[in-house]
Scaffold this active site. Structure first.
Site, PDB file in Angstrom:
ATOM      1  CE1 TYR A   2     -19.829   1.299  34.545  1.00 15.42           C
ATOM      2  CE2 TYR A   2     -17.978   0.645  33.175  1.00 15.42           C
ATOM      3  CZ  TYR A   2     -18.945   0.333  34.102  1.00 15.42           C
ATOM      4  OH  TYR A   2     -19.037  -0.938  34.599  1.00 15.42           O
ATOM      5  CG  HIS A   6     -16.639  -1.051  29.056  1.00 14.34           C
ATOM      6  ND1 HIS A   6     -15.664  -1.457  29.937  1.00 14.34           N
ATOM      7  CD2 HIS A   6     -16.168  -1.380  27.821  1.00 14.34           C
ATOM      8  CE1 HIS A   6     -14.669  -2.014  29.275  1.00 14.34           C
ATOM      9  NE2 HIS A   6     -14.943  -1.974  27.987  1.00 14.34           N
ATOM     10  CG  HIS A  53     -13.405   3.357  32.137  1.00 15.44           C
ATOM     11  ND1 HIS A  53     -13.845   2.939  30.906  1.00 15.44           N
ATOM     12  CD2 HIS A  53     -13.786   2.381  33.013  1.00 15.44           C
ATOM     13  CE1 HIS A  53     -14.471   1.773  31.021  1.00 15.44           C
ATOM     14  NE2 HIS A  53     -14.435   1.415  32.293  1.00 15.44           N
TER      15      HIS A  53
END
Length: 366
Positions: free
Chosen positions: A178, A176, A173
């Site tokens: 993060y 976004h 990931h």
């Protein structure tokens, strides 16, 4: 409304050098928060199994925390370390495989989006490249080089565990706002060491993660990398502003070993740059030569950031782009959250049976 004939391309097999799927559909990763004590339980396994039973080509799990005290925020967000949690994930994999599906965990660290004092480790401070929140406010000291290297190893350990448990791929990931994205973004990364610099220099943390994961999983195991321009606090944010910048941003990640890029946008139909209809996935495929996953309000008429609900809508525009091979795979989020049978219904031409998205779906594992 879309009928069976026009969705044919969604149900062609996907074959790449490391991953073969029965169709082009992907369950998008969506945080659910139904894992008490950060351990995925039987209900979570059954939730994923239902999608596998209903023809989803590849399931990407909700974000699951790597082995670091501040990787997740909340006592019910699953983690990907420790015997109990890994046993829970082993059951998820077994359930999905029994139903004929394929699955990848999304390996996650929330970075500076975590608030001080949040569970599961109340004493753990949020960490990030420069200790800055997404709004640029100083919350903590910057990570030391040694701490960054330890985080890289935690991602690699999770990747190795994923392969050992029988997962079919991993997704890292990097989107976004993060942790990994905080290294990418100039607003949150003010470092002057090897992890800082221009937008190419700021890919170094991600590059080292991909390389370390590759060492753990070997050459034949698929590594998917998710990235986005937008951040949770700024939907207009940009990592790159031109196709040339995007190409230069992607190149180090390609060289590090990314097999598939998951290009996160809020609306799949929106062009990424002026002068072309290509979305972020379309440009990424063109510039990197790698297979790509597109995502963003598939099958719905409202964007996900407005959780009041959304009606169903035609898939014709999506299928047109897929037919033109602008992207290879299509991730479905809220439609699949609400309706585990969504893919099967589309395949069978049962458009009238598709369910609209209702925000109540967030409170339950359908």
């Amino acid at each position: 409304m879309t009928n069976q004939t026009t969705t044919k391309s969604l149900f062609k097999t996907f074959t790449s050098d490391k991953l073969n799927l029965p169709n082009r559909t992907v369950m998008a990763p969506m945080t659910r928060g139904f894992s008490p004590g950060n351990i995925p339980n039987e209900e979570v396994a059954a939730y994923y199994r239902r999608r596998a039973e209903n023809e989803v080509g590849l399931i990407i799990t909700e974000g699951t925390g790597i082995d670091h005290p501040a990787s997740v925020s909340g006592a019910n967000i699953p983690v990907f370390h420790g015997e109990k949690a890994l046993n829970g994930w082993a059951d998820v994999v077994n359930q999905v495989h029994e139903a004929g599906g394929k699955i990848a965990p999304q390996l996650w660290h929330v970075g500076m989006t975590r608030s001080k004092g949040e569970l599961p480790n109340e004493e753990a401070m949020p960490v990030g490249p420069s200790g800055l929140s997404l709004d640029g406010e100083k919350v903590n000291e910057p990570l030391t080089t040694e701490e960054v290297e330890e985080l890289v190893e935690s991602y690699a350990k999770a990747a190795g565990d994923a392969k050992r448990l029988g997962f079919d791929a991993i997704e890292i990931h990097g989107a976004h706002g993060y942790l990994i994205d905080q290294f990418f973004w100039e607003n949150t990364n003010k470092r002057t060491d090897r992890y800082g610099g221009d937008f190419v220099g700021r890919t170094q943390f991600a590059v080292e993660i991909v390389e370390a994961c590759r060492r753990e999983v070997g050459e034949d195991f698929p590594i998917i990398f998710r990235f986005s321009q937008w951040k949770m606090n700024d939907f207009q944010a940009k990592l790159v502003r031109t196709p040339d910048e995007l190409e230069r941003f992607l190149q180090p990640l390609v060289e590090a070993g990314v097999d598939i890029f998951h290009c996160s946008t809020r609306r799949f139909w929106e062009p990424e740059f002026e002068g072309s209809d290509l979305n972020l996935a379309g440009w990424t495929k063109k510039l990197s030569g790698k297979p790509v996953i597109s995502v963003g309000s598939v099958g719905l008429d409202g964007v996900f950031t407005d959780f009041s609900g959304a009606g169903t809508t035609s898939l014709d525009g999506l299928v047109d782009k897929l037919d033109r091979e602008e992207f290879d795979l299509v991730a479905i989020g809220r439609s699949l959250l609400m309706d585990p049978e969504w893919v099967k219904k589309v395949h069978e031409g049962r458009a009238d049976d598709l369910l609209a998205f209702n925000k109540e779906a967030l409170q339950k594992l359908y």
